[in-house]
Design a protein around this motif. Sequence first.
Motif, PDB file in Angstrom:
ATOM      1  N   ASP A  44       0.697  -1.284  -0.007  1.00 25.20           N
ATOM      2  CA  ASP A  44      -0.025  -0.133  -0.005  1.00 25.20           C
ATOM      3  C   ASP A  44       0.828   1.338  -0.139  1.00 25.20           C
ATOM      4  O   ASP A  44       0.429   2.226  -0.729  1.00 25.20           O
ATOM      5  N   VAL A  45       1.955   1.132   0.716  1.00 21.70           N
ATOM      6  CA  VAL A  45       2.797   2.419   0.645  1.00 21.70           C
ATOM      7  C   VAL A  45       3.365   2.887  -0.628  1.00 21.70           C
ATOM      8  O   VAL A  45       3.509   4.229  -0.737  1.00 21.70           O
ATOM      9  N   ASP A  46       3.577   1.965  -1.441  1.00 21.84           N
ATOM     10  CA  ASP A  46       4.100   2.179  -2.670  1.00 21.84           C
ATOM     11  C   ASP A  46       3.093   2.812  -3.431  1.00 21.84           C
ATOM     12  O   ASP A  46       3.308   3.535  -4.456  1.00 21.84           O
ATOM     13  N   ARG A  47       2.004   2.121  -3.440  1.00 17.35           N
ATOM     14  CA  ARG A  47       0.405   2.636  -4.159  1.00 17.35           C
ATOM     15  C   ARG A  47       0.365   4.139  -3.994  1.00 17.35           C
ATOM     16  O   ARG A  47       0.122   5.233  -4.666  1.00 17.35           O
ATOM     17  N   ILE A  48       0.314   4.280  -2.493  1.00 18.28           N
ATOM     18  CA  ILE A  48       0.202   5.725  -2.076  1.00 18.28           C
ATOM     19  C   ILE A  48       1.139   6.741  -2.660  1.00 18.28           C
ATOM     20  O   ILE A  48       0.924   7.812  -2.889  1.00 18.28           O
ATOM     21  N   LEU A  49       2.405   6.302  -2.547  1.00 14.77           N
ATOM     22  CA  LEU A  49       3.479   7.164  -2.982  1.00 14.77           C
ATOM     23  C   LEU A  49       3.137   7.626  -4.623  1.00 14.77           C
ATOM     24  O   LEU A  49       3.475   8.632  -5.064  1.00 14.77           O
ATOM     25  N   GLY A  50       2.749   6.495  -5.363  1.00 12.64           N
ATOM     26  CA  GLY A  50       2.427   6.549  -6.730  1.00 12.64           C
ATOM     27  C   GLY A  50       1.330   7.657  -7.090  1.00 12.64           C
ATOM     28  O   GLY A  50       1.229   8.512  -7.898  1.00 12.64           O
ATOM     29  N   LEU A  51       0.309   7.330  -6.095  1.00 15.09           N
ATOM     30  CA  LEU A  51      -0.858   8.501  -6.158  1.00 15.09           C
ATOM     31  C   LEU A  51      -0.395   9.815  -5.797  1.00 15.09           C
ATOM     32  O   LEU A  51      -0.863  10.875  -6.327  1.00 15.09           O
ATOM     33  N   GLU A  52       0.392   9.987  -4.957  1.00 17.88           N
ATOM     34  CA  GLU A  52       0.819  11.235  -4.352  1.00 17.88           C
ATOM     35  C   GLU A  52       1.740  12.026  -5.532  1.00 17.88           C
ATOM     36  O   GLU A  52       1.795  13.043  -5.605  1.00 17.88           O
ATOM     37  N   MET A  53       2.201  11.228  -6.272  1.00 18.46           N
ATOM     38  CA  MET A  53       3.089  11.570  -7.387  1.00 18.46           C
ATOM     39  C   MET A  53       2.186  12.015  -8.782  1.00 18.46           C
ATOM     40  O   MET A  53       2.665  12.716  -9.486  1.00 18.46           O
ATOM     41  N   GLY A  54       0.769  11.663  -8.641  1.00 18.50           N
ATOM     42  CA  GLY A  54      -0.115  12.052  -9.622  1.00 18.50           C
ATOM     43  C   GLY A  54      -0.607  11.094 -10.243  1.00 18.50           C
ATOM     44  O   GLY A  54      -1.363  11.395 -11.532  1.00 18.50           O
ATOM     45  N   ALA A  55      -0.290   9.722 -10.098  1.00 18.37           N
ATOM     46  CA  ALA A  55      -0.693   8.733 -10.955  1.00 18.37           C
ATOM     47  C   ALA A  55      -2.276   8.545 -10.791  1.00 18.37           C
ATOM     48  O   ALA A  55      -2.865   8.853  -9.854  1.00 18.37           O
ATOM     49  N   ASP A  56      -2.973   7.971 -11.785  1.00 15.10           N
ATOM     50  CA  ASP A  56      -4.292   7.892 -11.779  1.00 15.10           C
ATOM     51  C   ASP A  56      -4.940   6.425 -11.353  1.00 15.10           C
ATOM     52  O   ASP A  56      -5.926   6.189 -10.896  1.00 15.10           O
ATOM     53  N   ASP A  57      -4.082   5.603 -11.610  1.00 15.50           N
ATOM     54  CA  ASP A  57      -4.124   4.276 -10.944  1.00 15.50           C
ATOM     55  C   ASP A  57      -2.763   3.389 -10.963  1.00 15.50           C
ATOM     56  O   ASP A  57      -1.750   3.965 -11.371  1.00 15.50           O
ATOM     57  N   TYR A  58      -2.759   2.179 -10.291  1.00 15.61           N
ATOM     58  CA  TYR A  58      -1.466   1.645  -9.810  1.00 15.61           C
ATOM     59  C   TYR A  58      -1.822   0.146  -9.860  1.00 15.61           C
ATOM     60  O   TYR A  58      -2.922  -0.593  -9.709  1.00 15.61           O
ATOM     61  N   LEU A  59      -0.901  -0.584 -10.647  1.00 10.43           N
ATOM     62  CA  LEU A  59      -1.051  -2.013 -10.784  1.00 10.43           C
ATOM     63  C   LEU A  59       0.298  -2.844 -10.651  1.00 10.43           C
ATOM     64  O   LEU A  59       1.328  -2.199 -11.260  1.00 10.43           O
ATOM     65  N   ALA A  60       0.131  -3.662  -9.699  1.00  8.74           N
ATOM     66  CA  ALA A  60       1.590  -4.397  -9.347  1.00  8.74           C
ATOM     67  C   ALA A  60       1.725  -5.536 -10.268  1.00  8.74           C
ATOM     68  O   ALA A  60       0.756  -6.386 -10.781  1.00  8.74           O
ATOM     69  N   LYS A  61       3.124  -5.752 -10.377  1.00  8.94           N
ATOM     70  CA  LYS A  61       3.574  -7.052 -11.322  1.00  8.94           C
ATOM     71  C   LYS A  61       3.561  -8.125 -10.473  1.00  8.94           C
ATOM     72  O   LYS A  61       3.790  -8.010  -9.183  1.00  8.94           O
ATOM     73  N   PRO A  62       3.309  -9.572 -10.738  1.00 10.83           N
ATOM     74  CA  PRO A  62       2.892  -9.585 -12.150  1.00 10.83           C
ATOM     75  C   PRO A  62       1.438  -9.547 -12.171  1.00 10.83           C
ATOM     76  O   PRO A  62       0.712  -9.307 -11.223  1.00 10.83           O
ATOM     77  N   PHE A  63       0.967  -9.157 -13.514  1.00  9.91           N
ATOM     78  CA  PHE A  63      -0.668  -8.861 -13.613  1.00  9.91           C
ATOM     79  C   PHE A  63      -1.345  -9.393 -14.929  1.00  9.91           C
ATOM     80  O   PHE A  63      -0.367  -9.854 -15.936  1.00  9.91           O
ATOM     81  N   ASN A  64      -2.447  -9.611 -15.055  1.00  4.57           N
ATOM     82  CA  ASN A  64      -3.162 -10.132 -16.134  1.00  4.57           C
ATOM     83  C   ASN A  64      -3.262  -8.860 -17.091  1.00  4.57           C
ATOM     84  O   ASN A  64      -3.840  -7.908 -16.668  1.00  4.57           O
ATOM     85  N   PRO A  65      -2.945  -9.146 -18.451  1.00  6.91           N
ATOM     86  CA  PRO A  65      -3.139  -8.034 -19.173  1.00  6.91           C
ATOM     87  C   PRO A  65      -4.665  -7.615 -19.333  1.00  6.91           C
ATOM     88  O   PRO A  65      -5.098  -6.575 -19.742  1.00  6.91           O
ATOM     89  N   ARG A  66      -5.677  -8.610 -19.144  1.00 14.51           N
ATOM     90  CA  ARG A  66      -6.893  -8.371 -19.148  1.00 14.51           C
ATOM     91  C   ARG A  66      -7.306  -7.107 -17.984  1.00 14.51           C
ATOM     92  O   ARG A  66      -8.276  -6.083 -18.345  1.00 14.51           O
ATOM     93  N   GLU A  67      -6.622  -7.181 -16.993  1.00 10.63           N
ATOM     94  CA  GLU A  67      -6.774  -6.403 -15.813  1.00 10.63           C
ATOM     95  C   GLU A  67      -6.357  -5.031 -16.202  1.00 10.63           C
ATOM     96  O   GLU A  67      -6.945  -4.106 -15.837  1.00 10.63           O
TER      97      GLU A  67
END
Length: 244
Positions: A88-111
């Motif tokens: 969560d702390v990494d997601r929050i940091l990404g949002l703080e920088m202005g990201a609209d969404d955040y996806l952790a690897k590995p991920f399904n391309p459909r997602e």
Amino acid sequence: MARLQPNILVVEDDRETRTLIAKYLRNNSCNVTIASDGREMFRAMTDHRVDLIILDVMLPGEDGLSLCRTVRAQSHTPIIMLTARGEDVDRILGLEMGADDYLAKPFNPRELLARINAVLRRQAIAGTASANDGATALTFLRWRIDFRLRELRNPEGARVAMTSAEFDLLWTFCERPGRVLSRESLLDLTQGRNAGSFERSIDVLVSRIRRKIEPDQQEPTLIKTVRSGGYMFTPRVDAVGAGN
């Protein structure tokens, strides 16, 4: 009229991952430009129209978080960040920088595709809403938010930079002044139940909006926190007609 194919910029230094993402998106009606670092990313943004950026955090040279912050200072282009770290702390940091969404690897391309569509759909809904209800903008305390132009202007008329996610949340508040809105309901209203987001992201976005509109961030009066409830937008909000 046929739906235009979105132009997606994929910024990923791993060739295999970059190729996989680009191939999947192209097979699903997206135009794709690829870049392996920040320099190539900015060159691509100069040479092509970009509707959304998929940005890896771990890049050679300037990292994705720093690049996200730079892009956000110059553009409202939506950004979905990719990372091998899912805390969560990494997601929050990404949002703080202005990201609209955040996806952790590995991920399904459909997602990933679903998240791209969700972000672009929110923009499209905001851009067409004024045609549905007759209002082109809303005002509060001499602030003006215009969802046709997707911009916020302060009482002096200066444009205030906002991310897509910040704009969507502030617009949601302005549509429902004086109502207590839970974090869960705010997620549903702005991102959809299937967006895969988490309630803490609402707190991050509220904090960022407060920094831009509150006279005193330590004692916020426009967006009030309701204990065990959520948030409430307190100012009176008025609609602005098409001729104003």
